[in-house]
Write a protein that holds these residues in place. Structure first.
Motif, PDB file in Angstrom:
ATOM      1  N   GLN A  68       0.857  -1.176   0.000  1.00 37.82           N
ATOM      2  CA  GLN A  68       0.000   0.000   0.000  1.00 37.82           C
ATOM      3  C   GLN A  68       0.900   1.235   0.000  1.00 37.82           C
ATOM      4  O   GLN A  68       1.968   1.227   0.620  1.00 37.82           O
ATOM      5  CB  GLN A  68      -0.888   0.019   1.238  1.00 37.82           C
ATOM      6  CG  GLN A  68      -1.919  -1.076   1.256  1.00 37.82           C
ATOM      7  CD  GLN A  68      -2.851  -0.949   2.434  1.00 37.82           C
ATOM      8  OE1 GLN A  68      -3.326   0.154   2.753  1.00 37.82           O
ATOM      9  NE2 GLN A  68      -3.141  -2.059   3.086  1.00 37.82           N
TER      10      GLN A  68
ATOM     11  N   ARG B  91       0.896   5.893  -0.941  1.00 37.10           N
ATOM     12  CA  ARG B  91       0.249   7.130  -1.403  1.00 37.10           C
ATOM     13  C   ARG B  91       1.330   8.151  -1.712  1.00 37.10           C
ATOM     14  O   ARG B  91       2.436   8.081  -1.192  1.00 37.10           O
ATOM     15  CB  ARG B  91      -0.690   7.700  -0.346  1.00 37.10           C
ATOM     16  CG  ARG B  91      -1.898   6.791  -0.112  1.00 37.10           C
ATOM     17  CD  ARG B  91      -2.929   7.421   0.736  1.00 37.10           C
ATOM     18  NE  ARG B  91      -3.802   8.233  -0.125  1.00 37.10           N
ATOM     19  CZ  ARG B  91      -4.729   9.031   0.339  1.00 37.10           C
ATOM     20  NH1 ARG B  91      -4.909   9.174   1.631  1.00 37.10           N
ATOM     21  NH2 ARG B  91      -5.483   9.717  -0.479  1.00 37.10           N
TER      22      ARG B  91
ATOM     23  N   ASN C  54      -3.760   9.469  -4.383  1.00 38.70           N
ATOM     24  CA  ASN C  54      -3.549   8.102  -4.854  1.00 38.70           C
ATOM     25  C   ASN C  54      -3.025   8.082  -6.282  1.00 38.70           C
ATOM     26  O   ASN C  54      -3.156   9.055  -7.024  1.00 38.70           O
ATOM     27  CB  ASN C  54      -4.848   7.302  -4.776  1.00 38.70           C
ATOM     28  CG  ASN C  54      -5.116   6.794  -3.384  1.00 38.70           C
ATOM     29  OD1 ASN C  54      -4.201   6.435  -2.649  1.00 38.70           O
ATOM     30  ND2 ASN C  54      -6.385   6.758  -3.004  1.00 38.70           N
ATOM     31  N   GLU C  55      -2.470   6.941  -6.641  1.00 39.29           N
ATOM     32  CA  GLU C  55      -1.981   6.689  -7.997  1.00 39.29           C
ATOM     33  C   GLU C  55      -3.157   6.245  -8.861  1.00 39.29           C
ATOM     34  O   GLU C  55      -3.830   5.248  -8.544  1.00 39.29           O
ATOM     35  CB  GLU C  55      -0.909   5.595  -7.957  1.00 39.29           C
ATOM     36  CG  GLU C  55      -0.510   5.001  -9.284  1.00 39.29           C
ATOM     37  CD  GLU C  55       0.090   6.008 -10.237  1.00 39.29           C
ATOM     38  OE1 GLU C  55      -0.508   6.236 -11.295  1.00 39.29           O
ATOM     39  OE2 GLU C  55       1.153   6.550  -9.930  1.00 39.29           O
ATOM     40  N   ALA C  56      -3.417   6.957  -9.946  1.00 45.08           N
ATOM     41  CA  ALA C  56      -4.526   6.630 -10.838  1.00 45.08           C
ATOM     42  C   ALA C  56      -4.333   5.265 -11.512  1.00 45.08           C
ATOM     43  O   ALA C  56      -5.306   4.585 -11.828  1.00 45.08           O
ATOM     44  CB  ALA C  56      -4.694   7.721 -11.894  1.00 45.08           C
ATOM     45  N   GLU C  57      -3.088   4.855 -11.731  1.00 45.81           N
ATOM     46  CA  GLU C  57      -2.799   3.593 -12.412  1.00 45.81           C
ATOM     47  C   GLU C  57      -2.386   2.490 -11.442  1.00 45.81           C
ATOM     48  O   GLU C  57      -1.699   1.546 -11.820  1.00 45.81           O
ATOM     49  CB  GLU C  57      -1.706   3.805 -13.456  1.00 45.81           C
ATOM     50  CG  GLU C  57      -2.117   4.759 -14.563  1.00 45.81           C
ATOM     51  CD  GLU C  57      -1.017   4.980 -15.589  1.00 45.81           C
ATOM     52  OE1 GLU C  57      -0.068   4.190 -15.644  1.00 45.81           O
ATOM     53  OE2 GLU C  57      -1.115   5.961 -16.332  1.00 45.81           O
ATOM     54  N   ALA C  58      -2.830   2.590 -10.185  1.00 49.82           N
ATOM     55  CA  ALA C  58      -2.501   1.567  -9.185  1.00 49.82           C
ATOM     56  C   ALA C  58      -3.127   0.235  -9.580  1.00 49.82           C
ATOM     57  O   ALA C  58      -4.101   0.178 -10.338  1.00 49.82           O
ATOM     58  CB  ALA C  58      -3.006   1.997  -7.816  1.00 49.82           C
ATOM     59  N   ASP C  59      -2.574  -0.845  -9.027  1.00 52.62           N
ATOM     60  CA  ASP C  59      -3.122  -2.178  -9.284  1.00 52.62           C
ATOM     61  C   ASP C  59      -4.443  -2.376  -8.548  1.00 52.62           C
ATOM     62  O   ASP C  59      -5.184  -3.306  -8.826  1.00 52.62           O
ATOM     63  CB  ASP C  59      -2.122  -3.254  -8.852  1.00 52.62           C
ATOM     64  CG  ASP C  59      -0.845  -3.210  -9.694  1.00 52.62           C
ATOM     65  OD1 ASP C  59      -0.920  -2.885 -10.897  1.00 52.62           O
ATOM     66  OD2 ASP C  59       0.228  -3.498  -9.139  1.00 52.62           O
TER      67      ASP C  59
ATOM     68  N   TYR D 121      -6.972  -0.597  -4.875  1.00 51.39           N
ATOM     69  CA  TYR D 121      -7.078   0.331  -3.757  1.00 51.39           C
ATOM     70  C   TYR D 121      -7.573  -0.446  -2.539  1.00 51.39           C
ATOM     71  O   TYR D 121      -8.332  -1.406  -2.667  1.00 51.39           O
ATOM     72  CB  TYR D 121      -8.052   1.471  -4.079  1.00 51.39           C
ATOM     73  CG  TYR D 121      -7.625   2.253  -5.286  1.00 51.39           C
ATOM     74  CD1 TYR D 121      -6.670   3.261  -5.182  1.00 51.39           C
ATOM     75  CD2 TYR D 121      -8.122   1.951  -6.539  1.00 51.39           C
ATOM     76  CE1 TYR D 121      -6.245   3.963  -6.303  1.00 51.39           C
ATOM     77  CE2 TYR D 121      -7.703   2.646  -7.659  1.00 51.39           C
ATOM     78  CZ  TYR D 121      -6.763   3.643  -7.532  1.00 51.39           C
ATOM     79  OH  TYR D 121      -6.341   4.326  -8.639  1.00 51.39           O
TER      80      TYR D 121
ATOM     81  N   GLU E  96      -8.759   5.597   1.120  1.00 51.86           N
ATOM     82  CA  GLU E  96      -8.188   4.465   0.406  1.00 51.86           C
ATOM     83  C   GLU E  96      -6.714   4.719   0.114  1.00 51.86           C
ATOM     84  O   GLU E  96      -6.314   5.853  -0.163  1.00 51.86           O
ATOM     85  CB  GLU E  96      -8.919   4.240  -0.916  1.00 51.86           C
ATOM     86  CG  GLU E  96     -10.284   3.643  -0.757  1.00 51.86           C
ATOM     87  CD  GLU E  96     -10.900   3.288  -2.103  1.00 51.86           C
ATOM     88  OE1 GLU E  96     -10.662   4.013  -3.094  1.00 51.86           O
ATOM     89  OE2 GLU E  96     -11.618   2.288  -2.158  1.00 51.86           O
ATOM     90  N   ASN E  97      -5.925   3.658   0.162  1.00 52.61           N
ATOM     91  CA  ASN E  97      -4.535   3.699  -0.272  1.00 52.61           C
ATOM     92  C   ASN E  97      -4.423   3.034  -1.633  1.00 52.61           C
ATOM     93  O   ASN E  97      -5.190   2.120  -1.948  1.00 52.61           O
ATOM     94  CB  ASN E  97      -3.632   2.939   0.715  1.00 52.61           C
ATOM     95  CG  ASN E  97      -3.464   3.644   2.034  1.00 52.61           C
ATOM     96  OD1 ASN E  97      -3.623   4.850   2.129  1.00 52.61           O
ATOM     97  ND2 ASN E  97      -3.150   2.882   3.066  1.00 52.61           N
ATOM     98  N   SER E  98      -3.456   3.451  -2.412  1.00 49.74           N
ATOM     99  CA  SER E  98      -3.134   2.763  -3.650  1.00 49.74           C
ATOM    100  C   SER E  98      -2.469   1.440  -3.294  1.00 49.74           C
ATOM    101  O   SER E  98      -1.789   1.321  -2.281  1.00 49.74           O
ATOM    102  CB  SER E  98      -2.157   3.597  -4.488  1.00 49.74           C
ATOM    103  OG  SER E  98      -2.705   4.840  -4.784  1.00 49.74           O
TER     104      SER E  98
END
Length: 96
Positions: free
Chosen positions: A63, A65, A74-79, A81, A90-92
């Motif tokens: 996780q 941020r 957060n990262e928009a392209e995270a795997d 949340y 929420e965390n990425s």
């Protein structure tokens, strides 16, 4: 924003490169499971991108941020949340 994953052949690690385009920002940091939630400052480049690299063990989820000028994002392209009760947000999630 983007994340690049490069799996190392010599050991069970993955080199993660975080890239945050933030031309107007003065400071971008990342914090997560991979660095014990310590703030790690990303380097600013002339094109306005902030970048940083970390080697992390594979077969795990992390996780994290970003902190852009004091604002947690957060990262928009995270795997994915995951909800964090401590932060009430929420965390990425990064899977390697």
């Amino acid at each position: 924003m983007s994340i690049t994953k490069q799996y190392l052949k010599s050991k069970p690690e993955c080199k993660i490169t975080f890239c945050v385009p933030a031309k107007e920002a003065h400071k971008v940091e990342v914090a997560g499971d991979f660095n014990s939630w310590e703030l790690s400052e990303l380097k600013k480049y002339k094109n306005g991108n902030f970048k940083g690299q970390f080697n992390v063990p594979v077969d795990q989820k992390y996780q994290f941020r970003y902190i852009v000028d004091g604002q947690w994002i957060n990262e928009a392209e995270a795997d994915g949340y995951q909800w964090n009760d401590f932060a009430a947000a929420e965390n990425s999630v990064l899977e390697v």
